[in-house]
Design a protein around this motif. Structure first.
Motif, short mmCIF file in Angstrom:
data_model
loop_
_atom_site.label_atom_id
_atom_site.label_comp_id
_atom_site.label_asym_id
_atom_site.label_seq_id
_atom_site.Cartn_x
_atom_site.Cartn_y
_atom_site.Cartn_z
N ASN A 1 -4.39 49.82 77.10
CA ASN A 1 -3.05 50.12 76.61
C ASN A 1 -3.07 51.30 75.64
O ASN A 1 -2.17 52.15 75.66
CB ASN A 1 -2.45 48.89 75.93
N ASN A 2 -4.10 51.36 74.80
CA ASN A 2 -4.23 52.50 73.89
C ASN A 2 -4.37 53.81 74.65
O ASN A 2 -3.71 54.81 74.34
CB ASN A 2 -5.43 52.30 72.96
N ASN B 1 -1.26 55.15 76.29
CA ASN B 1 -0.24 55.68 75.38
C ASN B 1 -0.75 56.86 74.55
O ASN B 1 -0.16 57.18 73.51
CB ASN B 1 0.23 54.57 74.44
N TYR C 1 2.97 56.70 68.71
CA TYR C 1 2.29 55.44 69.06
C TYR C 1 1.11 55.20 68.12
O TYR C 1 0.37 56.11 67.77
CB TYR C 1 1.80 55.48 70.50
N LYS C 2 0.95 53.94 67.70
CA LYS C 2 -0.17 53.54 66.85
C LYS C 2 -1.09 52.62 67.64
O LYS C 2 -0.65 51.61 68.19
CB LYS C 2 0.33 52.82 65.59
N ARG C 3 -2.35 53.00 67.69
CA ARG C 3 -3.31 52.21 68.46
C ARG C 3 -3.49 50.83 67.83
O ARG C 3 -3.23 50.62 66.64
CB ARG C 3 -4.66 52.92 68.52
N ARG C 4 -3.98 49.90 68.63
CA ARG C 4 -4.29 48.55 68.15
C ARG C 4 -5.79 48.32 68.28
O ARG C 4 -6.41 48.73 69.27
CB ARG C 4 -3.51 47.49 68.92
N ASP C 5 -6.37 47.70 67.28
CA ASP C 5 -7.79 47.37 67.26
C ASP C 5 -7.95 45.85 67.28
O ASP C 5 -7.17 45.13 66.64
CB ASP C 5 -8.48 47.95 66.02
N MET D 1 -2.59 46.72 64.17
CA MET D 1 -2.14 48.08 64.39
C MET D 1 -2.75 49.00 63.35
O MET D 1 -2.72 48.72 62.16
CB MET D 1 -0.61 48.14 64.31
N SER E 1 0.37 60.45 69.07
CA SER E 1 -0.29 59.16 68.88
C SER E 1 -1.59 59.36 68.09
O SER E 1 -2.15 60.46 68.05
CB SER E 1 -0.60 58.51 70.23
N VAL F 1 -4.35 57.82 68.85
CA VAL F 1 -5.41 57.34 69.73
C VAL F 1 -6.48 58.42 69.86
O VAL F 1 -6.18 59.57 70.20
CB VAL F 1 -4.86 56.97 71.12
N GLU G 1 -12.01 55.43 72.18
CA GLU G 1 -11.56 54.38 73.09
C GLU G 1 -12.46 54.29 74.32
O GLU G 1 -12.76 53.18 74.79
CB GLU G 1 -10.11 54.66 73.54
#
Length: 272
Positions: A24-25, A28, A34-38, A80, A233, A235, A240
């Motif tokens: 998903n990261n 996007n 957009y803010k990546r999620r860890d 996030m 973003s 990212v 990743e």
């Protein structure tokens, strides 16, 4: 069932969730704001197997008795990452970018026949006609952008150029409007709502004012916005991809463990 199988299956399901987050990261990477999620992992509960048949012979032992057997790993939390993304120049009047972390625009979204406030860092806005004389500021999906008073921002069609002033104030001709901006204190408590929007859960664990703060009155001096720009973003594709490879290696290892456990059980069942 073989304990090895239980441990591996538990871990495989969590690795798949981690891979979904990474995917998903990456998907996007070109999404504005957009803010990546860890995701972080933790061990599941251990089982203590007592293999000491004569406890009286363990006098003076310094280490715990028995054998601690793990049952796999799980995702402890997904959080996030609010780090600032790169700023891209667009020279478009209705493009706005925050230059401070954890500040968000307020957007009105209709859910089940009622309006609910959502939050976004994507400042790519447009205008849509309300009537013959007025237009409304909206997101690129057509959702109303809210002002300081949680009302949609509307102005006359003949207002001319739109300019951004200090404190998140828009000027359109002779009209001025304060953009609705919040500062999120606990971003991990917001949930993704699609279309690059975040929202509070229906039954939050803590009070709303502990999760976010409305930037009004003197607080508007904290708002940091630029016009004619967009935040990209945050990212990092290299990071990743590296994480993706690590997860795939771990997935292969757990799959191999299942194959070996199955072979071992086959050998045992074949003993005559």
């Amino acid at each position: 069932m073989n304990q090895t199988l239980i441990t591996s299956v538990n871990t495989l399901s969590q690795l798949q969730k981690k891979l979904d987050i990474i995917s998903n990261n990456i998907a996007n990477i070109d999404t504005n704001g957009y803010k990546r999620r860890d995701a972080s992992f933790t061990d599941l509960l251990n089982q203590n197997v007592m293999n000491m048949l004569r406890p009286n012979e363990e006098a003076g032992r310094l280490t715990p008795t028995g054998i601690r057997v793990g049952t796999g790993a799980r995702i402890a939390q997904t959080q996030m990452a609010g780090t600032q993304g790169n700023i891209s120049q667009t020279e478009r009047q209705l493009d706005f970018a925050f230059t401070k972390e954890n500040q968000f625009f307020k957007v009105l979204v209709q859910e089940n026949g009622r309006g609910k406030i959502h939050y976004t860092r994507d400042g790519s806005f447009a205008v849509t006609p309300v009537n013959a004389n007025e237009v409304m500021l909206v997101t690129k999906e057509g959702r109303p952008v809210l002002g300081e008073n949680n009302q949609p921002i509307t102005f006359r069609t003949d207002s001319g150029d739109i300019t951004l002033e200090a404190g998140g104030r828009l000027r359109a001709g002779g009209q001025t409007f304060n953009l609705g901006v919040v500062e999120v204190k606990k971003p991990q408590l917001l949930t993704q709502a699609g279309s690059n929007l975040l929202t509070l859960p229906d039954n939050p664990a803590i009070a709303e004012n502990q999760v976010l703060q409305e930037l009004t009155a003197a607080g508007r001096a904290e708002i940091a916005l630029q016009q004619g720009t967009l935040e990209k973003s945050n990212v990092d594709l290299a990071k990743e991809m590296t994480e993706s490879l690590n997860v795939q290696r771990a997935y292969q290892f757990q799959s191999r463990t299942i194959s070996l456990a199955d072979q071992m059980m086959g050998l045992i069942n074949g003993v005559r």
